[in-house]
Write a protein that holds these residues in place. Structure first.
Motif, PDB file in Angstrom:
ATOM      1  N   GLY A   1     -50.249 -43.369  23.204  1.00 40.01           N
ATOM      2  CA  GLY A   1     -48.914 -42.989  22.757  1.00 40.01           C
ATOM      3  C   GLY A   1     -47.892 -43.074  23.881  1.00 40.01           C
ATOM      4  O   GLY A   1     -48.238 -42.982  25.061  1.00 40.01           O
ATOM      5  N   SER A   2     -46.627 -43.243  23.510  1.00 41.14           N
ATOM      6  CA  SER A   2     -45.570 -43.368  24.507  1.00 41.14           C
ATOM      7  C   SER A   2     -44.238 -42.972  23.886  1.00 41.14           C
ATOM      8  O   SER A   2     -43.818 -43.564  22.882  1.00 41.14           O
ATOM      9  CB  SER A   2     -45.483 -44.808  25.017  1.00 41.14           C
ATOM     10  OG  SER A   2     -44.280 -45.040  25.721  1.00 41.14           O
ATOM     11  N   ASN A   3     -43.582 -41.969  24.474  1.00 40.19           N
ATOM     12  CA  ASN A   3     -42.258 -41.573  23.991  1.00 40.19           C
ATOM     13  C   ASN A   3     -41.256 -42.716  24.119  1.00 40.19           C
ATOM     14  O   ASN A   3     -40.457 -42.961  23.210  1.00 40.19           O
ATOM     15  CB  ASN A   3     -41.751 -40.356  24.773  1.00 40.19           C
ATOM     16  CG  ASN A   3     -42.407 -39.064  24.333  1.00 40.19           C
ATOM     17  OD1 ASN A   3     -42.667 -38.862  23.154  1.00 40.19           O
ATOM     18  ND2 ASN A   3     -42.681 -38.194  25.279  1.00 40.19           N
TER      19      ASN A   3
ATOM     20  N   SER B   1     -39.654 -37.251   9.747  1.00 43.18           N
ATOM     21  CA  SER B   1     -40.372 -37.056  10.997  1.00 43.18           C
ATOM     22  C   SER B   1     -40.870 -38.399  11.513  1.00 43.18           C
ATOM     23  O   SER B   1     -40.595 -39.452  10.928  1.00 43.18           O
ATOM     24  CB  SER B   1     -41.537 -36.084  10.795  1.00 43.18           C
ATOM     25  OG  SER B   1     -42.111 -35.725  12.038  1.00 43.18           O
ATOM     26  N   ILE B   2     -41.616 -38.349  12.620  1.00 46.08           N
ATOM     27  CA  ILE B   2     -42.236 -39.540  13.197  1.00 46.08           C
ATOM     28  C   ILE B   2     -43.648 -39.178  13.653  1.00 46.08           C
ATOM     29  O   ILE B   2     -44.022 -38.010  13.694  1.00 46.08           O
ATOM     30  CB  ILE B   2     -41.431 -40.088  14.398  1.00 46.08           C
ATOM     31  CG1 ILE B   2     -41.328 -39.036  15.519  1.00 46.08           C
ATOM     32  CG2 ILE B   2     -40.055 -40.570  13.954  1.00 46.08           C
ATOM     33  CD1 ILE B   2     -40.730 -39.565  16.817  1.00 46.08           C
ATOM     34  N   GLY B   3     -44.406 -40.190  14.034  1.00 41.84           N
ATOM     35  CA  GLY B   3     -45.753 -39.953  14.529  1.00 41.84           C
ATOM     36  C   GLY B   3     -45.750 -39.328  15.917  1.00 41.84           C
ATOM     37  O   GLY B   3     -44.825 -39.546  16.707  1.00 41.84           O
ATOM     38  N   ARG B   4     -46.786 -38.587  16.205  1.00 40.40           N
ATOM     39  CA  ARG B   4     -46.896 -37.954  17.519  1.00 40.40           C
ATOM     40  C   ARG B   4     -47.168 -39.010  18.584  1.00 40.40           C
ATOM     41  O   ARG B   4     -47.738 -40.071  18.303  1.00 40.40           O
ATOM     42  CB  ARG B   4     -47.978 -36.880  17.512  1.00 40.40           C
ATOM     43  CG  ARG B   4     -49.347 -37.355  17.087  1.00 40.40           C
ATOM     44  CD  ARG B   4     -50.313 -36.210  16.825  1.00 40.40           C
ATOM     45  NE  ARG B   4     -50.669 -35.503  18.056  1.00 40.40           N
ATOM     46  CZ  ARG B   4     -51.565 -34.520  18.110  1.00 40.40           C
ATOM     47  NH1 ARG B   4     -52.177 -34.115  16.985  1.00 40.40           N
ATOM     48  NH2 ARG B   4     -51.846 -33.929  19.248  1.00 40.40           N
ATOM     49  N   THR B   5     -46.773 -38.707  19.801  1.00 39.39           N
ATOM     50  CA  THR B   5     -46.905 -39.674  20.899  1.00 39.39           C
ATOM     51  C   THR B   5     -47.818 -39.166  22.014  1.00 39.39           C
ATOM     52  O   THR B   5     -47.883 -39.776  23.082  1.00 39.39           O
ATOM     53  CB  THR B   5     -45.525 -40.001  21.490  1.00 39.39           C
ATOM     54  OG1 THR B   5     -44.913 -38.784  21.952  1.00 39.39           O
ATOM     55  CG2 THR B   5     -44.625 -40.657  20.450  1.00 39.39           C
ATOM     56  N   ASP B   6     -48.523 -38.063  21.768  1.00 43.77           N
ATOM     57  CA  ASP B   6     -49.347 -37.457  22.813  1.00 43.77           C
ATOM     58  C   ASP B   6     -50.827 -37.791  22.682  1.00 43.77           C
ATOM     59  O   ASP B   6     -51.654 -37.219  23.390  1.00 43.77           O
ATOM     60  CB  ASP B   6     -49.154 -35.937  22.819  1.00 43.77           C
ATOM     61  CG  ASP B   6     -49.552 -35.287  21.503  1.00 43.77           C
ATOM     62  OD1 ASP B   6     -49.567 -35.981  20.458  1.00 43.77           O
ATOM     63  OD2 ASP B   6     -49.833 -34.076  21.499  1.00 43.77           O
TER      64      ASP B   6
END
Length: 203
Positions: free
Chosen positions: A161-163, A152-157
């Protein structure tokens, strides 16, 4: 001799790492004042050189004031995430629990090869989870905060954060040595090679 210990701290179960160069210790992401940190350091007569924060979210910083005072050591974080330390909304403590802001002054850690005490790292900017997230390549290890997890990866929200920036960071990670042992901010250790094979975010 390089070695590391993992301590899972705080209600969000974040990984705090004790990095060892012989008897010198670097504390990475102390998320609480849990006495296990002291027990591990003092049982091996460790000398604490510094605290490094991979980013500024509450589950990785809450113990930083306490341990910096306990060991009289400096705290390092990227310049872009320093504002999170002093703002309960930005560091998400206001969202998850009681509002928290750091009291200590901090030093900024820059990208590139950096030496702190007995430790030498290659510091990489790794925005996406937060604007100022960093990763530390230290010998065979990549300490990556909440950028990359097993499968998985870290959340971007969250704030900062930035997709699109996370996508760029993941493309950079794909170019790193597949032999690197990944020490993430939550969950078990993995390797770049394992994640290239099985992590859907790195396809």
């Amino acid at each position: 001799m390089k070695k590391y210990e993992t301590l899972v701290l705080g209600p969000i179960q974040a990984n705090c790492y004790l990095l060892w160069e012989d008897h010198h210790v670097m504390i990475v992401d102390p998320g609480s004042k849990n006495p296990a940190v002291r027990e591990h350091i003092e049982s091996a007569k460790g000398i604490v050189d510094a605290i490094v924060l991979t980013h500024g979210h509450i589950d990785h910083i809450e113990g930083a004031d306490f341990w910096a005072k306990e060991y009289g050591c400096p705290i390092y974080i990227s310049e872009l995430d320093e504002p999170l330390l002093y703002d309960a909304s930005l560091n998400c403590s206001a969202m998850f629990k009681e509002a928290f802001t750091l009291k200590s002054k901090v030093n900024n850690i820059m990208p590139g090869i950096q030496k702190i005490g007995a430790f030498q790292f290659h510091v990489y900017d790794a925005p996406g989870h937060s604007e100022g997230s960093i990763m530390l390549e230290w010998g065979p290890y990549l300490i990556c905060g909440d950028v990359l997890f097993q499968m998985s990866i870290g959340r971007t929200d969250l704030p900062g954060g930035s997709n699109s920036k996370m996508t760029h960071t993941l493309q950079f990670i794909k170019k790193l040595s597949p032999e690197l042992i990944v020490l993430p901010g939550h969950g078990p250790a993995t390797t770049i090679q394992e994640e290239l094979l099985h992590n859907p975010y790195l396809y």
